[in-house]
Design a protein around this motif. Sequence first.
Motif, PDB file in Angstrom:
ATOM      1  N   ALA A 179       0.788  -1.227   0.000  1.00 32.80           N
ATOM      2  CA  ALA A 179       0.000   0.000   0.000  1.00 32.80           C
ATOM      3  C   ALA A 179       0.825   1.285   0.000  1.00 32.80           C
ATOM      4  CB  ALA A 179      -0.924  -0.009   1.214  1.00 32.80           C
ATOM      5  N   GLN A 180       1.818   1.394   0.879  1.00 32.52           N
ATOM      6  CA  GLN A 180       2.457   2.691   1.080  1.00 32.52           C
ATOM      7  C   GLN A 180       3.977   2.567   1.162  1.00 32.52           C
ATOM      8  OE1 GLN A 180       0.871   5.405   1.015  1.00 32.52           O
ATOM      9  NE2 GLN A 180      -1.230   5.066   1.659  1.00 32.52           N
ATOM     10  N   ILE A 181       4.655   3.605   0.720  1.00 37.87           N
ATOM     11  CA  ILE A 181       6.081   3.771   0.994  1.00 37.87           C
ATOM     12  C   ILE A 181       6.214   4.807   2.090  1.00 37.87           C
ATOM     13  CG2 ILE A 181       8.287   4.630   0.107  1.00 37.87           C
ATOM     14  CD1 ILE A 181       7.609   3.586  -2.586  1.00 37.87           C
ATOM     15  N   ARG A 182       6.925   4.451   3.132  1.00 35.66           N
ATOM     16  CA  ARG A 182       7.195   5.439   4.175  1.00 35.66           C
ATOM     17  C   ARG A 182       8.665   5.820   4.091  1.00 35.66           C
ATOM     18  NH1 ARG A 182       3.332   6.182   8.057  1.00 35.66           N
ATOM     19  NH2 ARG A 182       1.546   4.786   7.926  1.00 35.66           N
ATOM     20  N   ASN A 183       8.916   7.110   4.201  1.00 35.29           N
ATOM     21  CA  ASN A 183      10.285   7.586   4.000  1.00 35.29           C
ATOM     22  C   ASN A 183      10.656   8.548   5.112  1.00 35.29           C
ATOM     23  OD1 ASN A 183      12.488   9.391   2.913  1.00 35.29           O
ATOM     24  ND2 ASN A 183      12.347   7.899   1.256  1.00 35.29           N
ATOM     25  N   PRO A 184      11.793   8.313   5.772  1.00 38.68           N
ATOM     26  CA  PRO A 184      12.172   9.213   6.870  1.00 38.68           C
ATOM     27  C   PRO A 184      12.372  10.658   6.416  1.00 38.68           C
ATOM     28  CG  PRO A 184      13.999   7.774   6.259  1.00 38.68           C
ATOM     29  CD  PRO A 184      12.797   7.258   5.568  1.00 38.68           C
ATOM     30  N   MET A 185      12.692  10.885   5.131  1.00 41.80           N
ATOM     31  CA  MET A 185      12.860  12.242   4.647  1.00 41.80           C
ATOM     32  C   MET A 185      11.537  12.983   4.582  1.00 41.80           C
ATOM     33  SD  MET A 185      16.031  12.517   4.401  1.00 41.80           S
ATOM     34  CE  MET A 185      16.181  14.086   3.572  1.00 41.80           C
ATOM     35  N   LEU A 186      10.423  12.241   4.675  1.00 41.38           N
ATOM     36  CA  LEU A 186       9.097  12.849   4.712  1.00 41.38           C
ATOM     37  C   LEU A 186       8.503  12.754   6.111  1.00 41.38           C
ATOM     38  CD1 LEU A 186       7.508  11.652   1.342  1.00 41.38           C
ATOM     39  CD2 LEU A 186       8.535  13.856   1.883  1.00 41.38           C
ATOM     40  N   GLY A 187       9.357  12.759   7.107  1.00 34.62           N
ATOM     41  CA  GLY A 187       8.869  12.669   8.477  1.00 34.62           C
ATOM     42  C   GLY A 187       8.208  11.334   8.767  1.00 34.62           C
ATOM     43  N   ASP A 188       8.649  10.269   8.062  1.00 42.20           N
ATOM     44  CA  ASP A 188       8.098   8.929   8.203  1.00 42.20           C
ATOM     45  C   ASP A 188       6.617   8.866   7.819  1.00 42.20           C
ATOM     46  OD1 ASP A 188       8.724   6.266   8.669  1.00 42.20           O
ATOM     47  OD2 ASP A 188       7.814   6.300  10.659  1.00 42.20           O
ATOM     48  N   LYS A 189       6.176   9.826   7.002  1.00 42.76           N
ATOM     49  CA  LYS A 189       4.802   9.805   6.505  1.00 42.76           C
ATOM     50  C   LYS A 189       4.751   9.015   5.205  1.00 42.76           C
ATOM     51  CE  LYS A 189       3.729  14.404   8.359  1.00 42.76           C
ATOM     52  NZ  LYS A 189       3.327  15.789   8.004  1.00 42.76           N
ATOM     53  N   PRO A 190       3.589   8.523   4.858  1.00 49.45           N
ATOM     54  CA  PRO A 190       3.472   7.817   3.570  1.00 49.45           C
ATOM     55  C   PRO A 190       3.827   8.741   2.411  1.00 49.45           C
ATOM     56  CG  PRO A 190       1.544   7.422   4.942  1.00 49.45           C
ATOM     57  CD  PRO A 190       2.331   8.498   5.618  1.00 49.45           C
ATOM     58  N   TRP A 191       4.549   8.199   1.451  1.00 48.27           N
ATOM     59  CA  TRP A 191       4.893   9.004   0.274  1.00 48.27           C
ATOM     60  C   TRP A 191       3.616   9.261  -0.516  1.00 48.27           C
ATOM     61  CZ3 TRP A 191      10.104  10.223  -0.978  1.00 48.27           C
ATOM     62  CH2 TRP A 191      10.250  10.971  -2.147  1.00 48.27           C
ATOM     63  N   PRO A 192       3.316  10.509  -0.838  1.00 50.14           N
ATOM     64  CA  PRO A 192       2.039  10.832  -1.502  1.00 50.14           C
ATOM     65  C   PRO A 192       1.972  10.287  -2.930  1.00 50.14           C
ATOM     66  CG  PRO A 192       3.450  12.760  -1.413  1.00 50.14           C
ATOM     67  CD  PRO A 192       4.128  11.714  -0.588  1.00 50.14           C
ATOM     68  N   LYS A 193       0.740  10.112  -3.384  1.00 54.52           N
ATOM     69  CA  LYS A 193       0.505   9.648  -4.748  1.00 54.52           C
ATOM     70  C   LYS A 193      -0.179  10.734  -5.567  1.00 54.52           C
ATOM     71  CE  LYS A 193       0.107   4.741  -3.545  1.00 54.52           C
ATOM     72  NZ  LYS A 193      -0.738   3.520  -3.652  1.00 54.52           N
ATOM     73  N   ASP A 194      -0.013  10.645  -6.897  1.00 51.39           N
ATOM     74  CA  ASP A 194      -0.655  11.617  -7.772  1.00 51.39           C
ATOM     75  C   ASP A 194      -2.066  11.151  -8.116  1.00 51.39           C
ATOM     76  OD1 ASP A 194      -0.368   9.595  -9.634  1.00 51.39           O
ATOM     77  OD2 ASP A 194       1.376  10.499 -10.608  1.00 51.39           O
ATOM     78  N   GLU A 195      -2.713  11.866  -9.034  1.00 52.71           N
ATOM     79  CA  GLU A 195      -4.101  11.567  -9.372  1.00 52.71           C
ATOM     80  C   GLU A 195      -4.246  10.210 -10.060  1.00 52.71           C
ATOM     81  OE1 GLU A 195      -5.415  14.794 -11.736  1.00 52.71           O
ATOM     82  OE2 GLU A 195      -5.469  16.233 -10.068  1.00 52.71           O
ATOM     83  N   GLN A 196      -3.165   9.728 -10.671  1.00 58.55           N
ATOM     84  CA  GLN A 196      -3.207   8.426 -11.325  1.00 58.55           C
ATOM     85  C   GLN A 196      -2.858   7.275 -10.381  1.00 58.55           C
ATOM     86  OE1 GLN A 196      -1.603  11.136 -12.899  1.00 58.55           O
ATOM     87  NE2 GLN A 196      -3.536  11.453 -14.008  1.00 58.55           N
ATOM     88  N   GLY A 197      -2.629   7.602  -9.111  1.00 54.34           N
ATOM     89  CA  GLY A 197      -2.302   6.583  -8.132  1.00 54.34           C
ATOM     90  C   GLY A 197      -0.834   6.211  -8.097  1.00 54.34           C
ATOM     91  N   LYS A 198       0.003   6.937  -8.839  1.00 58.90           N
ATOM     92  CA  LYS A 198       1.440   6.681  -8.833  1.00 58.90           C
ATOM     93  C   LYS A 198       2.113   7.552  -7.779  1.00 58.90           C
ATOM     94  CE  LYS A 198       1.553   5.610 -13.787  1.00 58.90           C
ATOM     95  NZ  LYS A 198       2.153   5.968 -15.102  1.00 58.90           N
ATOM     96  N   TYR A 199       3.274   7.097  -7.314  1.00 52.61           N
ATOM     97  CA  TYR A 199       3.991   7.883  -6.326  1.00 52.61           C
ATOM     98  C   TYR A 199       4.441   9.207  -6.951  1.00 52.61           C
ATOM     99  CZ  TYR A 199       3.972   3.791  -3.363  1.00 52.61           C
ATOM    100  OH  TYR A 199       3.561   2.734  -2.586  1.00 52.61           O
ATOM    101  N   ALA A 200       4.149  10.298  -6.240  1.00 52.44           N
ATOM    102  CA  ALA A 200       4.378  11.637  -6.784  1.00 52.44           C
ATOM    103  C   ALA A 200       5.857  11.985  -6.807  1.00 52.44           C
ATOM    104  CB  ALA A 200       3.610  12.666  -5.962  1.00 52.44           C
ATOM    105  N   GLU A 201       6.245  12.719  -7.812  1.00 56.78           N
ATOM    106  CA  GLU A 201       7.595  13.263  -7.924  1.00 56.78           C
ATOM    107  C   GLU A 201       7.473  14.691  -8.431  1.00 56.78           C
ATOM    108  OE1 GLU A 201      10.833  10.203  -9.120  1.00 56.78           O
ATOM    109  OE2 GLU A 201       9.115   9.792 -10.424  1.00 56.78           O
TER     110      GLU A 201
END
Length: 365
Positions: free
Chosen positions: A24-46
């Motif tokens: 379901a989710q990628i958690r990244n310490p660089m994002l405060g250990d929050k789930p990495w957000p996804k875009d409108e297509q459901g892909k991980y945002a960049e």
Amino acid sequence: MFISALRAWGVPFCGVLLLAGCAAQIRNPMLGDKPWPKDEQGKYAEGATTVLVSLNYHGVATDACVEQSSGNADLDQEAIRRAGHYVYSPNRIEGWPISSSVRYPVEFSLTPKPVSTAKPTFSNKPPGCTLKPLPGVPDDEVAAQQVRVFVIAPDTDGHLPSGNETPAWPRDSQGDLAQEDQRGAVLIDTDGKVLEAAVIRAGEFAAFDIAAFRKLHSLSFSAGEPTHWEFVDIHFRAPGGGAISTKPGMGAWKPAPPMPPGGIRIARVPGKTLVSGAPWPRNSDGYYLQATVLVHAFVNTDGKVARAVMLRSSGLAVFDKDAVLAVNAKLQAASDQAHWQDIRVEFWPSPYPLSPEALTPAVRY
């Protein structure tokens, strides 16, 4: 065996599956250990976010906003959150710290890339977004915020309040009462008194320039702070006035052109006199004067000036005298033969350049 190798490298098995898209989710310490957000297509945002940060003269970030969005609100918010955690070096004029604004890019990428070496850049350009206070900034640091805003309006007779003089309020090309915004800088000592002042962003109306300059010199600030520069915004507003002018004026500060080889530029330093001991001359409006003198000098083979005479005057004896003294004291390029040489001497009152660097480079998450 493959899974065991990943665990031996410290890579969680679940994390590898997440990257493969089976969880379901990628958690990244660089994002405060929050789930990495996804875009409108459901892909991980960049994407890349450009953040504008306000620094007080201590170099502490007090406000920030997003000037260019990554396209994802969560990534933009993370860039803002991190803005308050960086350690910055304050901008400086002539060695004194000054409050300022700094822009820096933050790139969010899931693909390993070389870390950018670009550094945050200071700028006096108007902000492209609305600055908002950063959370967790101490109240005393917020109180030292750089931009102080003063509004000047016509007096009851419709004149421009400007010291002992009250000239008519300027009108624009349409005949309406003129309006414009100016920015100045003031050097404040430990007693809260203004030691130096200059208009660094002037407009098209000379009457406003003079009024802004006098307003800057009349200000007083809180005592007890270290000597530093502050930016001050002065808005000229008239009831029923026309559009706010954006035409640039000459201002009191402008970049100095390159000097020719062997030339001399004498820059004004607050609190110091010219070489001759005379104070830096001003015009009737209180602005420091700028001048160029051409000196004819006889240069020996070792580059030492044996004799110097004034060839073209600046029109002011104090500048002419200092130019000859400066040429006599400067070592020129050595040559095979003694010769006469014309040396240009510039007297430059503006404290430029404004190009120090922040300590923290741009980062990639």
